[in-house]
Design an enzyme around this catalytic site. Structure first.
Site, short mmCIF file in Angstrom:
data_model
loop_
_atom_site.label_atom_id
_atom_site.label_comp_id
_atom_site.label_asym_id
_atom_site.label_seq_id
_atom_site.Cartn_x
_atom_site.Cartn_y
_atom_site.Cartn_z
N SER A 128 0.81 -1.25 -0.04
CA SER A 128 0.08 0.09 0.07
C SER A 128 0.95 1.43 0.16
CB SER A 128 -0.95 0.06 1.19
OG SER A 128 -2.20 -0.38 0.91
N LYS A 137 0.12 3.26 -2.75
CA LYS A 137 -0.73 4.37 -3.12
C LYS A 137 -0.31 5.54 -2.81
CE LYS A 137 -4.01 0.55 -1.51
NZ LYS A 137 -4.32 0.14 -0.21
N TYR A 177 -3.09 -2.00 -10.50
CA TYR A 177 -3.18 -1.77 -9.37
C TYR A 177 -2.23 -2.93 -8.43
CZ TYR A 177 -4.65 -2.30 -4.54
OH TYR A 177 -4.65 -2.30 -3.24
N TYR A 183 -4.31 2.93 7.93
CA TYR A 183 -5.54 2.06 8.01
C TYR A 183 -6.37 2.59 8.92
CZ TYR A 183 -2.35 -1.16 5.16
OH TYR A 183 -1.61 -1.58 4.47
N VAL A 196 1.01 -3.75 3.51
CA VAL A 196 0.96 -5.14 4.26
C VAL A 196 2.13 -5.97 4.07
CG1 VAL A 196 -1.56 -5.45 4.58
CG2 VAL A 196 -0.46 -6.05 2.54
N1 GLU Z 1 -2.17 -5.24 -2.49
C1 GLU Z 1 -2.79 -5.33 -1.15
C2 GLU Z 1 -4.25 -5.58 -1.27
O1 GLU Z 1 -4.81 -5.18 -2.40
C3 GLU Z 1 -2.44 -3.94 -0.57
C4 GLU Z 1 -2.81 -4.12 0.71
C5 GLU Z 1 -2.11 -3.09 1.43
O2 GLU Z 1 -0.95 -2.74 1.75
O3 GLU Z 1 -2.78 -2.37 2.31
O4 GLU Z 1 -4.88 -6.09 -0.62
#
Ligand code: GLU
Length: 307
Positions: free
Chosen positions: A64, A67, A189, A241, A259
């Site tokens: 993430s 992002k 993604y 989160y 994660v």
């Molecule tokens: N690629 C992970 C997912 O789509 C990212 C989740 C994360 O790092 O929060 O669940």
């Protein structure tokens, strides 16, 4: 500065006492293979000095944290128009929740939950022929490391276990908030999430957020100072989160976790830092990396007070 090297070495030692607490993410099987005993930390100052300790040179799955790159690139292309597609507020829900998305008619709360990043990825699919390669190349330039790669095994593992992300994407498509083919958007993604970078790579690459948009390794402005300020604000409120409030209380810095166990934090005007350790707490944030950033924040306050 010798002092910063001393800090990171001390933090490395102390954060390692947390190893053995938490669990490595296993909902993406390729991530379950990570060694929970790893820990690394790297700091990049706005003067361009890098200080590192532990496993700071080892590439890991940024997940993430990508992002932040997705959001930056998308804001560069679309500006404020992006906010018609995705909101700016904490979700108060798990990062992959479907219920809120249904209730809010396919507009995700913010760009740092999965649904929000999938919308942002859709915007990039509309703007670039191969968004993940573009993002990889930007990550290479920003970090000054040409060997950064997308980990094909992680990417495939995410694709094989895509049901929940696919459900979110189709739900948003049904509300007209995804323009492109869902599979294509998901591939982009997942590729971005599967970038493998080290703590040093990430601290250097994201230093533009600490340095008013100026990219350290490129030696030139990457985004406008105002945009850097805004991205930091979103990281502060939505980057950790469901635990963004807890983290703000404990550390008080804009941050984004993934994660894969990495967390990047920004000290605006001063430095960027990345800590990494794969075992996560119940909110999906690395236990040892959070503790390391807490130690760093405390140390910086002590320095400011001259203790
Ligand atoms: N690629 C992970 C997912 O789509 C990212 C989740 C994360 O790092 O929060 O669940």
């Amino acid at each position: 500065m010798v002092k910063i090297q001393e800090w990171v070495e001390d933090i490395n030692e102390r954060a390692r006492t947390k190893l053995g607490t938490g669990r490595v993410a296993d909902y993406i099987p390729a991530l379950a293979e990570q060694d929970a005993n790893k820990f690394g930390i790297a700091i990049c100052t706005n003067e361009g000095e890098v200080y590192a300790a532990g496993d700071a040179q080892e590439p890991f799955s940024i997940q993430s944290i990508s992002k932040v790159f997705l959001l930056t690139l998308s804001l560069r292309v679309y500006g404020n128009e992006l906010w018609e597609r995705v909101g700016l507020n904490p979700s108060g829900m798990p990062f992959n929740s479907l219920t809120q998305l249904e209730a809010e008619r396919g507009k995700p709360r913010n760009p740092f939950i999965n649904a929000g990043a999938i919308v942002v990825a859709d915007r990039l699919v509309s703007a670039f022929a191969t968004p993940s390669k573009h993002l990889r190349d930007v990550a290479r330039k920003l970090s000054g490391n040409e060997s950064i790669l997308i980990d094909a095994r992680v990417q495939e593992s995410e694709w094989q276990h895509r049901s929940r992300n696919a459900a979110m994407a189709y739900l948003m498509k049904s509300f007209g908030n995804i323009d492109n083919d869902v599979d294509q958007v998901l591939h982009s993604y997942f590729s971005c999430c599967s970038l493998a970078m080290s703590c040093v790579d990430l601290a250097v690459a994201l230093n533009y957020l600490a340095a008013d948009g100026h990219a350290q390794a490129m030696g030139e402005p990457f985004i406008a100072p105002d945009l850097a300020r805004k991205i930091n604000s979103i990281m502060f409120t939505c980057g950790m989160y469901d635990a963004a409030g807890d983290f703000a209380y404990r550390v008080g810095l804009p941050a984004k976790s993934g994660v894969g166990g990495g967390i990047v934090a920004i000290v605006p005007g001063k430095l960027s830092v990345c800590a990494w350790s794969p075992a996560l707490d119940e909110n999906g944030n690395s236990v040892a990396a959070q503790y390391a950033l807490e130690l760093l924040a405390e140390e910086m306050v002590r320095q400011q007070l001259g203790h």
